[in-house]
Design a protein around this motif. Sequence first.
Motif, PDB file in Angstrom:
ATOM      1  N   CYS A 194     -17.126  33.600  97.234  1.00 34.60           N
ATOM      2  CA  CYS A 194     -17.338  35.085  96.615  1.00 34.60           C
ATOM      3  C   CYS A 194     -18.586  35.530  97.809  1.00 34.60           C
ATOM      4  O   CYS A 194     -19.270  34.898  98.270  1.00 34.60           O
ATOM      5  N   SER A 202     -20.357  37.850  96.518  1.00 30.63           N
ATOM      6  CA  SER A 202     -21.657  37.941  95.725  1.00 30.63           C
ATOM      7  C   SER A 202     -22.105  36.751  95.699  1.00 30.63           C
ATOM      8  O   SER A 202     -21.657  35.605  95.047  1.00 30.63           O
ATOM      9  N   TYR A 203     -23.502  36.420  95.933  1.00 35.63           N
ATOM     10  CA  TYR A 203     -24.252  35.307  95.800  1.00 35.63           C
ATOM     11  C   TYR A 203     -24.484  34.847  94.315  1.00 35.63           C
ATOM     12  O   TYR A 203     -24.204  33.731  94.008  1.00 35.63           O
ATOM     13  N   TYR A 204     -24.473  35.703  93.446  1.00 34.39           N
ATOM     14  CA  TYR A 204     -24.777  35.432  91.978  1.00 34.39           C
ATOM     15  C   TYR A 204     -23.444  35.207  91.259  1.00 34.39           C
ATOM     16  O   TYR A 204     -23.303  33.991  90.513  1.00 34.39           O
ATOM     17  N   ARG A 205     -22.406  35.744  91.629  1.00 33.41           N
ATOM     18  CA  ARG A 205     -20.980  35.194  91.343  1.00 33.41           C
ATOM     19  C   ARG A 205     -20.643  33.859  91.859  1.00 33.41           C
ATOM     20  O   ARG A 205     -20.046  33.043  90.965  1.00 33.41           O
ATOM     21  N   ASP A 226     -27.172  41.236  96.593  1.00 33.06           N
ATOM     22  CA  ASP A 226     -26.639  39.855  96.798  1.00 33.06           C
ATOM     23  C   ASP A 226     -25.618  39.557  97.546  1.00 33.06           C
ATOM     24  O   ASP A 226     -24.997  38.340  97.720  1.00 33.06           O
ATOM     25  N   TRP A 227     -25.145  40.602  98.319  1.00 28.16           N
ATOM     26  CA  TRP A 227     -23.798  40.426  99.123  1.00 28.16           C
ATOM     27  C   TRP A 227     -24.155  39.834 100.528  1.00 28.16           C
ATOM     28  O   TRP A 227     -25.308  40.331 100.857  1.00 28.16           O
TER      29      TRP A 227
END
Lengths: 58, 281
Positions: B56, B58-61, A55-56
């Motif tokens: 961020c 990270s997408y979820y963060r 997810d980065w």
Amino acid sequence: MPKLSCPVCGGSLDIPEDALPGELFEHEECGAQLELEVDDQGSRRLKEAEEIAEDWGE
Amino acid sequence: MRIGIVYDLIRWEERALAEAAERLGHEVRLIQVTRDPLWLGYGNGLGDLDFVFQRCVSYYRAMASAMILEEEGVPVVNSYQVIAGTEDKLYTTLKLAKAGLPVPKTAVALSKEASLKAAEKLGYPLVVKPIYGSWGRMIARAMNEENLLEILEFREHMQSPHFKVHYLQEYVEKPGRDIRACYVWGEVPAAIYRVSERWKTNTALGAEAVAANLPDEIKELVRRAGDLVGGGVLGVDLVEKNGEPLILEINGIPQFKNVVRATGYDLAGKIIESTVSMFKR
């Protein structure tokens, strides 16, 4: 420049005083990717950086 | 103003934004979301900030922290809704296509059989993309049906269920480059061509960044696309097909190091000034 120890090989790295928590550094001697961590008391240490996750991105 | 920068890792962009905000006389608070818990409904001591940048990697963060801060009453740039929409290529393409903005011909197929039917209409080569993802990761080109079946087999065996949503797109023969345009609150202050001999032109994969002076019609297209997904600070990627621009995707937490290096433009300063003026209104 202050030195911190590498958690992978035990060698040392120069980390600028204005480095921020979450900043990434490469240890040239061993190739480790490291992240600066600062605890609530302001103590600095290096930990192994996370692997790039699915997810980065942007 | 009091400006927060919400992040997990510090990259060039987060440092550039913090330095620009301080240089322009603002108070900056760096908030590393991995450091402390974020409380739901009890506040997290950030209510005094005028706004925060969501940065961020990270997408979820990014989604989790944006949602919590917005509920706490802190404006987040980009908003939860903009980040969620732009992360999803299906949603973005759907919105753009429905609004009549030019995009490559695209289908979504939810099975191998439906993918083959889509390929009959799209022709080969075609490109298969994950609906979530960045930096050109997991994007594959099928030169023929045999290739497509191989790609689909890999995707059907991936653990993440979103890989079973097959986003199939016409392959656009690029003129050795694509375009990254920076959208900042309705303006397009800087852009680059990403030049590469490879068919994937992401700078993350080694493409060279070259300053681009975009014609007004492409800038207008970028403005319309950015407005459509909710505005803020975006990176809009376009490709030229026989000289005509098509919008490939929109990035909701854009990196801009290469834009600044290639153009010399103070994009971090522009982002701070424009965002501050938005929240002063």
